[in-house]
Motif scaffolding. Sequence first.
Motif, short mmCIF file in Angstrom:
data_model
loop_
_atom_site.label_atom_id
_atom_site.label_comp_id
_atom_site.label_asym_id
_atom_site.label_seq_id
_atom_site.Cartn_x
_atom_site.Cartn_y
_atom_site.Cartn_z
N VAL A 11 0.82 -1.15 -0.01
CA VAL A 11 -0.19 -0.06 -0.11
C VAL A 11 0.91 1.08 0.17
O VAL A 11 1.51 1.38 1.05
N VAL A 12 0.77 1.96 -1.02
CA VAL A 12 1.76 3.16 -1.35
C VAL A 12 1.38 4.54 -0.58
O VAL A 12 2.08 4.92 0.19
N ARG A 13 0.07 4.78 -0.60
CA ARG A 13 -0.69 5.93 0.07
C ARG A 13 -2.04 6.03 0.06
O ARG A 13 -2.61 5.32 -0.95
N GLU A 14 -2.72 6.67 1.15
CA GLU A 14 -4.18 6.98 0.84
C GLU A 14 -4.21 8.26 0.01
O GLU A 14 -3.32 9.21 -0.07
N LEU A 15 -5.30 8.06 -0.89
CA LEU A 15 -5.77 9.24 -1.90
C LEU A 15 -6.91 9.82 -1.35
O LEU A 15 -8.05 9.44 -1.86
N PRO A 16 -6.89 10.84 -0.42
CA PRO A 16 -8.07 11.51 0.10
C PRO A 16 -9.02 12.06 -1.05
O PRO A 16 -8.32 12.88 -2.19
N VAL A 17 -10.44 11.71 -1.29
CA VAL A 17 -11.14 12.51 -2.52
C VAL A 17 -11.89 13.46 -1.84
O VAL A 17 -12.73 13.45 -1.17
N MET A 18 -11.34 14.92 -2.41
CA MET A 18 -11.94 16.02 -1.69
C MET A 18 -12.32 15.97 -0.17
O MET A 18 -13.03 16.37 0.54
N TRP B 129 -6.96 4.40 -2.04
CA TRP B 129 -5.66 4.17 -2.09
C TRP B 129 -4.86 3.76 -3.36
O TRP B 129 -5.34 3.37 -4.47
N GLU B 130 -3.70 4.23 -3.23
CA GLU B 130 -2.64 3.75 -4.27
C GLU B 130 -1.69 2.50 -3.82
O GLU B 130 -1.47 2.43 -2.56
N ILE B 131 -1.74 1.56 -4.59
CA ILE B 131 -1.25 0.15 -4.31
C ILE B 131 -0.31 -0.15 -5.50
O ILE B 131 -0.05 0.29 -6.45
N GLU B 132 0.54 -1.19 -4.97
CA GLU B 132 1.78 -1.39 -5.75
C GLU B 132 1.96 -2.92 -5.80
O GLU B 132 1.82 -3.65 -4.79
N PHE B 133 2.42 -3.59 -7.19
CA PHE B 133 2.57 -4.96 -7.31
C PHE B 133 4.19 -5.10 -7.70
O PHE B 133 4.37 -4.65 -8.90
#
Length: 395
Positions: free
Chosen positions: A210-217, A223-227
Amino acid sequence: MESLGRTGHGRPGCPVGHVELADRVADFVSSRVMPREQVLDAGGEPAAAAMRGLQREARREGLWALPLPAELGGQGVALPEHAHLAEAEGASDHGPVALGSAPLLDVLMLQRHGSDRVRREYPARITAGEMSACYAMTEPGVPGTDPPAVRTRAVQQGDGSWQISGRKWFTSGAAGADLVTVLARTDGLAGDREGLSLLLVPTSASGFRVVRELPVMGAGGQWEIEFDHVTVPADHLLGDRGKALAVASERLQLGRALRCLRWLGQAQRAFGLMRERAAERTGARGVLLGEQQLVQRHVFEALLAIRTTRPLVHEAVARIHAGDEAHVEVGLAKVAAARMLQQVADAAIQIHGAEGLGPGTPLPALFRTGRAARILDGPDELHMTSVARRVLRLR
């Protein structure tokens, strides 16, 4: 207890046997879920504990997993009947999770398109609330309206397993999920509609991050995630290799219809707050707000928006349930419902004045949901173009 804003018209189209159930769901959401929203919105362990408590209460009251398949531990309420329940539970963003209906899309997808092992190990546990799943399709730098352009790749290894590399974002609930379904290219070149596949990834797998949370407004949950060379078994491929868009389309159609139903529930909530404010609050010179013609116009326009949107949404639901082509109906419903929620929430804020902008009411959150809805799940312009081309036979 906050009113859900019923307008005195009952539940149009709701089967007689389900009116009482819909009322029970509405009461649960208004009396149990809404009072806990501030804690739930804040996240962390207090929110998780509050949600676990709500889920226990839903089970005790026989309201758990109403639309999920009975053979998996749900209650098997059919989609047309569940549509009316979805409006009631969707009045709060937390309602579907508290009542156990939130994983419907994941459970149906895994049950319909998973291997024997996937069907055996996951859908019943997700239905029971023992596991959670999410769906990762959109990527940074890639238009969400162009799935064939995805850059995430999955390469099959000599033993049949898959190794996945790439990054996804705006993935709902990814931080707490046990499983994530990821859209990846397994064959062909970027832009090809063929060659995309869906793979089910346990989030405990090495290389998942899990890279980071992406708050929407300002609101969390995305969330942004990586493989990073994540390996999954061969039998965690969902559906046929290279044919992901057919499965994704099936999921998107139902998912959009369900979200439209929830937006109707949230708009009805905003309307109820607006109606109460207009009927009880006095303005300048002691005149009741509801006596002022401009306020009456807000009330009328909001009610008109709700009443004219609801049939569009239920028509889309009926076509999906019947297995009929529903792209036009879903596109119309999605655009209408997103606009409707934003309009009704905005009118409710206007009638509340400065109080409608602060933390004392759910109106800012409802307005935010309406505004975001016009972009998420496909922007208005995508649906307008798609519907128009189908109507004009330009596909």
